[in-house]
Design a protein around this motif. Structure first.
Motif, PDB file in Angstrom:
ATOM      1  N   ARG A 255     -39.437  33.531  28.175  1.00 25.71           N
ATOM      2  CA  ARG A 255     -39.966  33.014  26.914  1.00 25.71           C
ATOM      3  C   ARG A 255     -38.967  32.035  26.294  1.00 25.71           C
ATOM      4  O   ARG A 255     -37.756  32.271  26.314  1.00 25.71           O
ATOM      5  CB  ARG A 255     -40.245  34.145  25.924  1.00 25.71           C
ATOM      6  CG  ARG A 255     -40.998  33.684  24.655  1.00 25.71           C
ATOM      7  CD  ARG A 255     -41.210  34.818  23.674  1.00 25.71           C
ATOM      8  NE  ARG A 255     -42.191  35.805  24.090  1.00 25.71           N
ATOM      9  CZ  ARG A 255     -43.499  35.717  23.888  1.00 25.71           C
ATOM     10  NH1 ARG A 255     -44.015  34.660  23.276  1.00 25.71           N
ATOM     11  NH2 ARG A 255     -44.308  36.684  24.282  1.00 25.71           N
TER      12      ARG A 255
ATOM     13  N   LEU B 208     -36.725  30.356  23.629  1.00 22.37           N
ATOM     14  CA  LEU B 208     -35.953  31.041  22.599  1.00 22.37           C
ATOM     15  C   LEU B 208     -35.415  30.021  21.608  1.00 22.37           C
ATOM     16  O   LEU B 208     -34.758  29.048  21.999  1.00 22.37           O
ATOM     17  CB  LEU B 208     -34.791  31.810  23.251  1.00 22.37           C
ATOM     18  CG  LEU B 208     -33.911  32.651  22.342  1.00 22.37           C
ATOM     19  CD1 LEU B 208     -34.715  33.800  21.734  1.00 22.37           C
ATOM     20  CD2 LEU B 208     -32.723  33.210  23.129  1.00 22.37           C
TER      21      LEU B 208
ATOM     22  N   GLU C 103     -28.034  28.316  32.730  1.00 26.07           N
ATOM     23  CA  GLU C 103     -26.845  29.160  32.640  1.00 26.07           C
ATOM     24  C   GLU C 103     -27.237  30.398  31.841  1.00 26.07           C
ATOM     25  O   GLU C 103     -27.734  30.263  30.720  1.00 26.07           O
ATOM     26  CB  GLU C 103     -25.750  28.389  31.907  1.00 26.07           C
ATOM     27  CG  GLU C 103     -24.390  28.987  31.962  1.00 26.07           C
ATOM     28  CD  GLU C 103     -23.366  28.022  31.380  1.00 26.07           C
ATOM     29  OE1 GLU C 103     -22.343  27.790  32.023  1.00 26.07           O
ATOM     30  OE2 GLU C 103     -23.613  27.476  30.278  1.00 26.07           O
TER      31      GLU C 103
ATOM     32  N   ILE D 280     -32.077  42.049  30.326  1.00 25.08           N
ATOM     33  CA  ILE D 280     -32.331  40.846  29.523  1.00 25.08           C
ATOM     34  C   ILE D 280     -31.372  39.748  29.984  1.00 25.08           C
ATOM     35  O   ILE D 280     -30.191  40.020  30.246  1.00 25.08           O
ATOM     36  CB  ILE D 280     -32.063  41.112  28.021  1.00 25.08           C
ATOM     37  CG1 ILE D 280     -32.862  42.322  27.519  1.00 25.08           C
ATOM     38  CG2 ILE D 280     -32.323  39.862  27.181  1.00 25.08           C
ATOM     39  CD1 ILE D 280     -34.302  42.081  27.258  1.00 25.08           C
TER      40      ILE D 280
ATOM     41  N   VAL E 269     -30.294  35.859  28.568  1.00 25.88           N
ATOM     42  CA  VAL E 269     -30.502  34.738  27.648  1.00 25.88           C
ATOM     43  C   VAL E 269     -29.795  33.543  28.264  1.00 25.88           C
ATOM     44  O   VAL E 269     -28.701  33.681  28.829  1.00 25.88           O
ATOM     45  CB  VAL E 269     -29.978  35.030  26.221  1.00 25.88           C
ATOM     46  CG1 VAL E 269     -30.900  35.997  25.514  1.00 25.88           C
ATOM     47  CG2 VAL E 269     -28.561  35.560  26.236  1.00 25.88           C
ATOM     48  N   GLY E 270     -30.429  32.388  28.179  1.00 26.59           N
ATOM     49  CA  GLY E 270     -29.888  31.259  28.921  1.00 26.59           C
ATOM     50  C   GLY E 270     -29.958  29.931  28.196  1.00 26.59           C
ATOM     51  O   GLY E 270     -30.756  29.739  27.277  1.00 26.59           O
ATOM     52  N   ARG E 271     -29.065  29.055  28.653  1.00 23.01           N
ATOM     53  CA  ARG E 271     -29.122  27.648  28.239  1.00 23.01           C
ATOM     54  C   ARG E 271     -29.782  26.888  29.378  1.00 23.01           C
ATOM     55  O   ARG E 271     -29.412  27.049  30.525  1.00 23.01           O
ATOM     56  CB  ARG E 271     -27.711  27.076  28.050  1.00 23.01           C
ATOM     57  CG  ARG E 271     -26.813  27.864  27.141  1.00 23.01           C
ATOM     58  CD  ARG E 271     -25.418  27.239  27.143  1.00 23.01           C
ATOM     59  NE  ARG E 271     -24.540  27.972  26.245  1.00 23.01           N
ATOM     60  CZ  ARG E 271     -23.733  28.962  26.620  1.00 23.01           C
ATOM     61  NH1 ARG E 271     -23.687  29.320  27.896  1.00 23.01           N
ATOM     62  NH2 ARG E 271     -22.971  29.576  25.746  1.00 23.01           N
ATOM     63  N   ARG E 272     -30.732  26.039  29.036  1.00 32.00           N
ATOM     64  CA  ARG E 272     -31.400  25.218  30.054  1.00 32.00           C
ATOM     65  C   ARG E 272     -31.226  23.756  29.708  1.00 32.00           C
ATOM     66  O   ARG E 272     -31.104  23.398  28.541  1.00 32.00           O
ATOM     67  CB  ARG E 272     -32.883  25.565  30.136  1.00 32.00           C
ATOM     68  CG  ARG E 272     -33.577  25.458  28.785  1.00 32.00           C
ATOM     69  CD  ARG E 272     -35.039  25.166  28.832  1.00 32.00           C
ATOM     70  NE  ARG E 272     -35.545  24.931  27.499  1.00 32.00           N
ATOM     71  CZ  ARG E 272     -35.458  23.762  26.856  1.00 32.00           C
ATOM     72  NH1 ARG E 272     -34.905  22.713  27.447  1.00 32.00           N
ATOM     73  NH2 ARG E 272     -35.913  23.613  25.632  1.00 32.00           N
ATOM     74  N   TRP E 273     -31.202  22.936  30.748  1.00 34.04           N
ATOM     75  CA  TRP E 273     -31.173  21.490  30.503  1.00 34.04           C
ATOM     76  C   TRP E 273     -31.915  20.769  31.626  1.00 34.04           C
ATOM     77  O   TRP E 273     -32.113  21.318  32.695  1.00 34.04           O
ATOM     78  CB  TRP E 273     -29.734  20.985  30.385  1.00 34.04           C
ATOM     79  CG  TRP E 273     -28.889  21.125  31.618  1.00 34.04           C
ATOM     80  CD1 TRP E 273     -28.715  20.199  32.606  1.00 34.04           C
ATOM     81  CD2 TRP E 273     -28.110  22.273  31.991  1.00 34.04           C
ATOM     82  NE1 TRP E 273     -27.881  20.701  33.565  1.00 34.04           N
ATOM     83  CE2 TRP E 273     -27.487  21.956  33.224  1.00 34.04           C
ATOM     84  CE3 TRP E 273     -27.866  23.520  31.420  1.00 34.04           C
ATOM     85  CZ2 TRP E 273     -26.642  22.845  33.892  1.00 34.04           C
ATOM     86  CZ3 TRP E 273     -27.036  24.403  32.084  1.00 34.04           C
ATOM     87  CH2 TRP E 273     -26.423  24.076  33.291  1.00 34.04           C
TER      88      TRP E 273
ATOM     89  N   PRO F 267     -32.081  19.866  25.745  1.00 32.43           N
ATOM     90  CA  PRO F 267     -31.590  21.173  26.176  1.00 32.43           C
ATOM     91  C   PRO F 267     -31.941  22.253  25.152  1.00 32.43           C
ATOM     92  O   PRO F 267     -32.071  21.967  23.954  1.00 32.43           O
ATOM     93  CB  PRO F 267     -30.074  20.974  26.257  1.00 32.43           C
ATOM     94  CG  PRO F 267     -29.909  19.513  26.479  1.00 32.43           C
ATOM     95  CD  PRO F 267     -31.007  18.861  25.697  1.00 32.43           C
TER      96      PRO F 267
ATOM     97  N   ARG G 274     -32.758  26.920  24.707  1.00 32.75           N
ATOM     98  CA  ARG G 274     -32.508  28.293  25.139  1.00 32.75           C
ATOM     99  C   ARG G 274     -33.787  28.937  25.684  1.00 32.75           C
ATOM    100  O   ARG G 274     -34.882  28.626  25.220  1.00 32.75           O
ATOM    101  CB  ARG G 274     -32.009  29.135  23.956  1.00 32.75           C
ATOM    102  CG  ARG G 274     -30.712  28.644  23.340  1.00 32.75           C
ATOM    103  CD  ARG G 274     -30.413  29.423  22.078  1.00 32.75           C
ATOM    104  NE  ARG G 274     -29.209  28.978  21.391  1.00 32.75           N
ATOM    105  CZ  ARG G 274     -29.151  27.942  20.550  1.00 32.75           C
ATOM    106  NH1 ARG G 274     -30.249  27.249  20.288  1.00 32.75           N
ATOM    107  NH2 ARG G 274     -28.020  27.603  19.985  1.00 32.75           N
TER     108      ARG G 274
ATOM    109  N   ALA H 108     -35.161  32.974  27.144  1.00 31.18           N
ATOM    110  CA  ALA H 108     -34.816  34.392  27.307  1.00 31.18           C
ATOM    111  C   ALA H 108     -35.731  35.003  28.365  1.00 31.18           C
ATOM    112  O   ALA H 108     -36.894  34.608  28.503  1.00 31.18           O
ATOM    113  CB  ALA H 108     -34.966  35.137  25.982  1.00 31.18           C
ATOM    114  N   PHE H 109     -35.177  35.947  29.132  1.00 30.48           N
ATOM    115  CA  PHE H 109     -35.937  36.598  30.202  1.00 30.48           C
ATOM    116  C   PHE H 109     -35.823  38.111  30.062  1.00 30.48           C
ATOM    117  O   PHE H 109     -34.763  38.623  29.688  1.00 30.48           O
ATOM    118  CB  PHE H 109     -35.389  36.208  31.578  1.00 30.48           C
ATOM    119  CG  PHE H 109     -35.381  34.738  31.854  1.00 30.48           C
ATOM    120  CD1 PHE H 109     -36.494  34.095  32.373  1.00 30.48           C
ATOM    121  CD2 PHE H 109     -34.236  33.976  31.602  1.00 30.48           C
ATOM    122  CE1 PHE H 109     -36.477  32.735  32.642  1.00 30.48           C
ATOM    123  CE2 PHE H 109     -34.207  32.611  31.865  1.00 30.48           C
ATOM    124  CZ  PHE H 109     -35.331  31.989  32.386  1.00 30.48           C
TER     125      PHE H 109
END
Lengths: 103, 331
Positions: free
Chosen positions: B118, B120, B240, B262, B264-268, B282, B284, B286-287
């Protein structure tokens, strides 16, 4: 004359230094890459007591998951067979990626 | 609408294989949906269809508008009422067999996880829940399970789950909340750490998960050149993540009683598939990974790319090339 020459030399030197500084500033102000911007994004530190709240936040709400309350047969072929057997029309949900998974 | 669905047999399936494949069930879909022809174009066949086994399409709609879906269902029911008994039956010569389905690789006795991703916001739990989310599944065999969670585990052990983290990083910590995306190649995984600290012993152990992953893809395709996922254009992107989780594992039964992981990540960046071009900044994600329901068994999206000997692929990916490109339209 000498003074003027010296002034010119200083002026040139000053200009050269300023240009170097300006160039360095230009290089410093090069746009950040997406990866560099992402690296600055702060991530929440999740503690164990917070886990249930995070799980509920991420997972679909009842309304979002309402489609899963339907008794979907997970293949077209089995659905068509069941349609004939039960004498009911087949409602077929088709997606790129399985509709009950990632689409 | 849920009440209305009870007047139907409801089925759901992946349509790309059905519309492009040459296995009997694919040919049956193509024939029923076109009035007896092969599908030779790449146009989408997504959406809701109402079929009669012996009469083909009664109605169809491809929309997110519930009113239009209801109209299509009503039209389908009305058309069904006009059919003869023969049109409601399967034609005797209709072959609905399939030679290969990915879910046949389900790892009995292993670990099947349901993954929810989802979007974030920057306020995390205290912000608004994004409506962008997508499920997927992750599978591990019994051997992989026991390798990660050995029978001999005891209180205060730290279990190295880096191989599990690597699979999650490559195939499941993916920015697909807007729609399917692409997996990462093994060489694109810069970091894959996951540790389970064992708390307690006896018949069951409580496991505390912590870990991190980092996956970075540049503009070169580094998976198999023949992969069905090879995109028309490769675009730099990355993810990440940081893990936190808790599970209770029954050591004797080799089975999890509870599982909550859980990330939580940074995406770009983005890919050609995932619709992120509309929102390329970029951000965030969450999984949540939890135990998958027993049924239905839906295969992980990138199971074909797992690269393990227990995943059996079809000899030829039947839907890779359209029938027209294969010259099959002359058959």
């Amino acid at each position: 004359m000498k003074h003027t020459h010296r002034s010119s030399v200083f002026a040139c030197l000053a200009l050269a230094i300023l240009s170097t500084v300006a160039l360095a500033q230009d290089q410093d102000s090069k746009p950040l890459s997406d990866a560099e911007i992402a690296a600055d994004l702060r991530l929440p530190y999740i503690t164990l007591p917070e886990l249930p709240a995070w799980r509920d936040f991420i997972r679909p709400t009842e309304a979002e998951a309402s489609y899963s309350s339907v008794d979907w047969i997970p293949t077209f072929a089995d659905g068509l067979r069941a349609s004939a057997e039960q004498n009911k029309p087949l409602l077929f949900w088709a997606m790129n990626g399985h509709p009950l998974g990632c689409t | 609408m849920l009440e209305l669905t009870q007047r139907f047999v409801c089925a759901a399936d992946e349509v790309w294989r059905l519309q492009r494949g040459s296995e009997p069930d694919c040919l049956a879909f193509q024939s029923l949906s076109t009035g007896g022809k092969r599908i030779t174009d790449r146009g989408t066949r997504q959406g809701f269809w109402v079929f009669a086994p012996g009469a083909g399409v009664l109605s169809r709609v491809n929309t997110r508008n519930p009113e239009r879906v209801l109209e299509a269902l009503d039209a389908g029911l009305a058309a069904w009422d006009e059919l003869t008994d023969e049109q409601r039956k399967l034609p005797k010569d209709l072959d609905l067999s399939s030679g290969h389905r990915w879910e046949d690789n389900f790892p009995e006795g292993g670990l099947a996880l349901e993954r929810i991703g989802r979007e974030l916001g920057n306020k995390g739990l205290f912000g608004e829940r994004s409506r962008l989310w997508n499920p997927d599944y992750a599978w591990f065999t019994e051997d992989e399970l026991v390798a990660g969670f050995p029978d001999a585990m005891k209180n205060e052990d730290d279990l190295d789950l880096s191989s599990i983290a690597r699979r999650l990083a490559r195939f499941h910590l993916i920015d697909n909340v807007r729609g399917q995306s692409l997996p990462f190649a093994d060489s694109e995984i810069e970091l894959a750490e996951l540790t389970a600290s064992v708390l307690g012993g006896g018949d069951s152990a409580t496991l505390l998960f912590r870990g991190r992953t980092r996956a970075v893809a540049d503009d070169t395709w580094r998976l198999d050149q023949d992969s069905i996922w090879k995109p028309s254009k490769v675009i730099a992107h990355g993810m990440e993540c940081e893990f936190t989780g808790l599970a209770v594992y029954d050591i004797h039964k080799r089975k999890f009683n509870t599982f909550d992981l859980i990330a939580v990540g940074r995406r770009w960046g983005h890919t050609v598939n995932n619709g992120r071009w509309r929102d390329p900044a970029p951000g965030r994600v969450a999984f949540h990974f939890g135990l998958a329901p027993d049924m239905p068994r839906i295969a992980p999206t990138f199971l074909s790319e797992y690269g393990t000997d227990w995943v059996v692929a079809p000899e030829v990916m039947p839907w890779r090339d359209s029938p027209a490109e294969c010259g099959l339209e002359d058959e």
